[in-house]
Design an enzyme around this catalytic site. Sequence first.
Site, PDB file in Angstrom:
ATOM      1  N   CYS A 106      -4.203   5.001  -2.160  1.00  0.00           N
ATOM      2  CA  CYS A 106      -4.681   4.284  -3.341  1.00  0.00           C
ATOM      3  C   CYS A 106      -4.708   5.263  -4.508  1.00  0.00           C
ATOM      4  O   CYS A 106      -5.420   6.272  -4.455  1.00  0.00           O
ATOM      5  CB  CYS A 106      -6.092   3.727  -3.080  1.00  0.00           C
ATOM      6  N   HIS A 122      -6.430   4.628   6.733  1.00  0.00           N
ATOM      7  CA  HIS A 122      -5.547   5.660   6.171  1.00  0.00           C
ATOM      8  C   HIS A 122      -5.685   6.878   7.084  1.00  0.00           C
ATOM      9  O   HIS A 122      -6.662   7.006   7.831  1.00  0.00           O
ATOM     10  CB  HIS A 122      -5.932   5.947   4.717  1.00  0.00           C
ATOM     11  N   ASP A 147       0.844  -1.203   0.000  1.00  0.00           N
ATOM     12  CA  ASP A 147       0.000   0.000   0.000  1.00  0.00           C
ATOM     13  C   ASP A 147       0.876   1.248   0.000  1.00  0.00           C
ATOM     14  O   ASP A 147       0.523   2.276  -0.590  1.00  0.00           O
ATOM     15  CB  ASP A 147      -0.904  -0.012   1.249  1.00  0.00           C
ATOM     16  N   ASN A 169      -1.276   5.382   4.879  1.00  0.00           N
ATOM     17  CA  ASN A 169      -1.867   4.588   5.974  1.00  0.00           C
ATOM     18  C   ASN A 169      -1.389   5.170   7.305  1.00  0.00           C
ATOM     19  O   ASN A 169      -0.413   5.902   7.363  1.00  0.00           O
ATOM     20  CB  ASN A 169      -1.362   3.142   5.889  1.00  0.00           C
ATOM     21  N   HIS A 178      -8.190  -1.256   8.668  1.00  0.00           N
ATOM     22  CA  HIS A 178      -7.142  -0.733   7.776  1.00  0.00           C
ATOM     23  C   HIS A 178      -7.403   0.766   7.608  1.00  0.00           C
ATOM     24  O   HIS A 178      -8.231   1.165   6.788  1.00  0.00           O
ATOM     25  CB  HIS A 178      -7.261  -1.498   6.445  1.00  0.00           C
TER      26      HIS A 178
HETATM   27  P1  HMG Z   1      -8.749  -5.174 -16.460  1.00  0.00           P
HETATM   28  O1  HMG Z   1      -8.194  -4.043 -17.233  1.00  0.00           O
HETATM   29  O2  HMG Z   1     -10.218  -5.236 -16.289  1.00  0.00           O
HETATM   30  O3  HMG Z   1      -8.260  -6.601 -16.897  1.00  0.00           O
HETATM   31  O4  HMG Z   1      -8.012  -5.177 -15.068  1.00  0.00           O
HETATM   32  P2  HMG Z   1      -8.021  -7.304 -18.217  1.00  0.00           P
HETATM   33  O5  HMG Z   1      -8.193  -8.709 -17.871  1.00  0.00           O
HETATM   34  O6  HMG Z   1      -8.809  -6.697 -19.322  1.00  0.00           O
HETATM   35  O7  HMG Z   1      -6.464  -7.013 -18.503  1.00  0.00           O
HETATM   36  C1  HMG Z   1      -5.935  -5.768 -18.930  1.00  0.00           C
HETATM   37  C2  HMG Z   1      -4.421  -5.905 -19.036  1.00  0.00           C
HETATM   38  O8  HMG Z   1      -3.881  -6.158 -17.733  1.00  0.00           O
HETATM   39  C3  HMG Z   1      -3.975  -7.101 -19.897  1.00  0.00           C
HETATM   40  O9  HMG Z   1      -2.708  -6.749 -20.454  1.00  0.00           O
HETATM   41  C4  HMG Z   1      -3.734  -8.189 -18.879  1.00  0.00           C
HETATM   42  O10 HMG Z   1      -2.831  -9.161 -19.299  1.00  0.00           O
HETATM   43  C5  HMG Z   1      -3.174  -7.394 -17.721  1.00  0.00           C
HETATM   44  P3  HMG Z   1      -2.568  -6.090 -21.933  1.00  0.00           P
HETATM   45  O11 HMG Z   1      -3.253  -7.080 -22.819  1.00  0.00           O
HETATM   46  O12 HMG Z   1      -3.287  -4.763 -21.873  1.00  0.00           O
HETATM   47  O13 HMG Z   1      -1.094  -5.959 -22.134  1.00  0.00           O
HETATM   48  N1  HMG Z   1      -3.403  -8.025 -16.432  1.00  0.00           N
HETATM   49  C6  HMG Z   1      -2.444  -8.358 -15.572  1.00  0.00           C
HETATM   50  N2  HMG Z   1      -1.110  -8.252 -15.618  1.00  0.00           N
HETATM   51  C7  HMG Z   1      -0.420  -8.709 -14.535  1.00  0.00           C
HETATM   52  N3  HMG Z   1      -1.004  -9.218 -13.457  1.00  0.00           N
HETATM   53  C8  HMG Z   1      -2.333  -9.333 -13.378  1.00  0.00           C
HETATM   54  C9  HMG Z   1      -3.105  -8.886 -14.460  1.00  0.00           C
HETATM   55  N4  HMG Z   1      -4.436  -8.849 -14.683  1.00  0.00           N
HETATM   56  C10 HMG Z   1      -4.612  -8.330 -15.892  1.00  0.00           C
HETATM   57  N5  HMG Z   1      -2.899  -9.824 -12.260  1.00  0.00           N
HETATM   58  C11 HMG Z   1      -7.456  -5.607 -12.821  1.00  0.00           C
HETATM   59  C12 HMG Z   1      -8.504  -5.764 -13.911  1.00  0.00           C
HETATM   60  C13 HMG Z   1      -8.138  -5.907 -11.514  1.00  0.00           C
HETATM   61  C14 HMG Z   1      -6.321  -6.589 -13.085  1.00  0.00           C
HETATM   62  C15 HMG Z   1      -6.908  -4.161 -12.864  1.00  0.00           C
HETATM   63  O14 HMG Z   1      -7.972  -3.260 -12.801  1.00  0.00           O
HETATM   64  C16 HMG Z   1      -5.926  -3.896 -11.760  1.00  0.00           C
HETATM   65  O15 HMG Z   1      -4.794  -4.370 -11.786  1.00  0.00           O
HETATM   66  N6  HMG Z   1      -6.334  -3.100 -10.732  1.00  0.00           N
HETATM   67  C17 HMG Z   1      -5.497  -2.905  -9.562  1.00  0.00           C
HETATM   68  C18 HMG Z   1      -5.646  -1.552  -8.994  1.00  0.00           C
HETATM   69  C19 HMG Z   1      -4.856  -1.466  -7.723  1.00  0.00           C
HETATM   70  O16 HMG Z   1      -3.881  -2.183  -7.511  1.00  0.00           O
HETATM   71  N7  HMG Z   1      -5.285  -0.545  -6.828  1.00  0.00           N
HETATM   72  C20 HMG Z   1      -4.632  -0.345  -5.589  1.00  0.00           C
HETATM   73  C21 HMG Z   1      -4.788  -1.473  -4.626  1.00  0.00           C
HETATM   74  S1  HMG Z   1      -6.330  -1.487  -3.757  1.00  0.00           S
HETATM   75  C22 HMG Z   1      -6.053  -0.463  -2.410  1.00  0.00           C
HETATM   76  O17 HMG Z   1      -5.040   0.187  -2.327  1.00  0.00           O
HETATM   77  C23 HMG Z   1      -7.066  -0.458  -1.291  1.00  0.00           C
HETATM   78  C24 HMG Z   1      -6.616  -1.247  -0.059  1.00  0.00           C
HETATM   79  O18 HMG Z   1      -5.379  -0.770   0.446  1.00  0.00           O
HETATM   80  C25 HMG Z   1      -7.687  -1.152   1.060  1.00  0.00           C
HETATM   81  C26 HMG Z   1      -8.100   0.296   1.342  1.00  0.00           C
HETATM   82  O19 HMG Z   1      -7.239   1.135   1.664  1.00  0.00           O
HETATM   83  O20 HMG Z   1      -9.280   0.539   1.215  1.00  0.00           O
HETATM   84  C27 HMG Z   1      -6.452  -2.736  -0.385  1.00  0.00           C
HETATM   85 MG    MG Z   2      -5.122   0.934   1.696  1.00  0.00          MG
END
Ligand code: HMG
Ligand code: MG
Length: 301
Positions: free
Chosen positions: A241, A210, A17, A250, A208
């Site tokens: 995020c 922030h 994070d 956080n 969790h």
């Molecule tokens: P999408 O765009 O809907 O997925 O992503 P897709 O299946 O259409 O794939 C798009 C591209 O991503 C493709 O590549 C896939 O191969 C690739 P391209 O053909 O364009 O070259 N891909 C991946 N590559 C590596 N690893 C993977 C993967 N999946 C797809 N796992 C997805 C859907 C969920 C993957 C995307 O939206 C994403 O990665 N989102 C993550 C966002 C993120 O990390 N946000 C921050 C974390 S959450 C947070 O911080 C909150 C938390 O702390 C709690 C809080 O504070 O509330 C947890």
């Molecule tokens: Mg978080």
Amino acid sequence: MARLPEYVQIKEVGARDGLQNEKKWISSADKVAWINMLSESGLSEIEYTSFVNPKMIPALSDAREVGKKIRRNPKVLYSALVPNMKGLEYALEAGIDGASVFMSASEMHNQKNINKTINETFPVLDEVVKEAKDTGKRVTGYISTVFDCPYEGRISPEQVLRVCEKLLESGVDDLSLGDTIGSAVPTQVEQLLEVLMKHYPKEKLILHFHDTRGMAIANIMTSMHYGINRFDSTVGGLGGCPYAPGAAGNVATNDVLYLLHGLGIETGINEKKIQDAGIYIQNKLGKILPSRSLAYFANAQ
Ligand code: HMG
Ligand code: MG
């Protein structure tokens, strides 16, 4: 008012994070060295990276390399964020003890963060949770925006409850409730816990926070009065995020430890080693991190 817990478990999420929100690239070697420092601090869980789309989180695009290179301490559970089956495949290859799946209680944050509606997300996570459990991994379900959403405003405890139910049905072992934008005040924490604790034992719940508005320590105190004894935090107060505008870091592990140890609550964590890890990552990032107790420690050096 309930007595405070005797022991609190901290999950260090700085390498995930924390770093996910940093523009400055931290080399894989420096990430590995930092995670190795954290591994020797007495922490029992370190969330070390994210196996997400690297275009969305470029700062962690070296997740596989980092996972393969960290020196594993058998006393530490190493977990990582996993959004889908592709992420799980990479995470298993790099090495995880725990998978953290994630989604939001609010529709719009879910869309912006993971590109799906809430209802589209459940089957995707269901498959990930089942596969991770079949391979013997511990699975945590994160729920973001449990108090407020940057796009939709106030979120009701009932909206959160619905997502909790679905994730627990999928088979997650526990739930981490995210104050994603650091907006909650203690009465909101009370309202949510009053509802959730009618349904689930406290052992299932992690908070969790922030710390955007400096309320996280007050919210942790409130949670502890409800018997909650598991919290996520980041060294130095790193984090945020990128898909939640206005979200700051956080709550700082350094500040939480100062509070808990001052209250006589055990954590098993060496505060000095966390301060040293704070100085290390602060130097690598080339900026002062928000933790007040880290600043106090740094000035006293
Ligand atoms: P999408 O765009 O809907 O997925 O992503 P897709 O299946 O259409 O794939 C798009 C591209 O991503 C493709 O590549 C896939 O191969 C690739 P391209 O053909 O364009 O070259 N891909 C991946 N590559 C590596 N690893 C993977 C993967 N999946 C797809 N796992 C997805 C859907 C969920 C993957 C995307 O939206 C994403 O990665 N989102 C993550 C966002 C993120 O990390 N946000 C921050 C974390 S959450 C947070 O911080 C909150 C938390 O702390 C709690 C809080 O504070 O509330 C947890
Ligand atoms: Mg978080």
